[in-house]
Scaffold this motif. Structure first.
Motif: not given
Length: 140
Positions: A42-57
């Motif tokens: 969940i924490a990693q997904a949060r970072g990916h949302v903030l950085h716009g990394n759709v695939a990793a999110k």
């Protein structure tokens, strides 16, 4: 300069470390590992949302949903039926919030899922001594 081999070595170490931990873990530790894994994803997904990394999110949220689904599936409704029913409802709600976060890039939904899971994780860590005492009593 490339970090590819080092990144690969680090990933292998982490994978082997987790595999070794799973192989030697008791049931209480396994659930703890699932809770930790869900919180991490969940924490990693949060970072990916903030950085716009759709695939990793998407990958992180999918893993978090799978882990929370495993937690839900591991509930034993014969022991403490009222508590297990409340946990099941909580896990279902967390999964819905994670899916909402996936669809809408909603950091607030991820934060809510994390806030809801944190006390379960803390409570689980807090009963470790009781679990060990019961396991020891059963051996005797």
């Amino acid at each position: 300069m490339t970090y590819g081999p080092m990144r690969h070595a680090s990933a292998l170490y982490q994978q082997n470390s987790v595999a070794g931990g799973v192989e030697s873990a008791d049931p209480h530790q396994l659930v703890g590992m699932l809770l930790d894994g869900a919180m991490d994803r969940i924490a990693q997904a949060r970072g990916h949302v903030l950085h716009g990394n759709v695939a990793a999110k998407g990958t992180c949220i999918s893993k978090a949903v799978a882990i929370v689904g495993e937690l839900r599936g591991s509930l034993d409704h014969k022991v403490e039926p009222a508590l297990s029913q409340r946990l099941e409802s909580l896990y279902e709600y967390i999964i819905r919030r994670l899916l909402f976060a996936q669809l809408h890039d909603d950091v607030g939904a991820l934060d809510e899922a994390s806030r809801l899971l944190a006390p379960v994780r803390e409570g689980w860590q807090g009963i470790r001594g009781t679990y060990l005492a019961q396991a020891e009593a059963q051996k005797a």
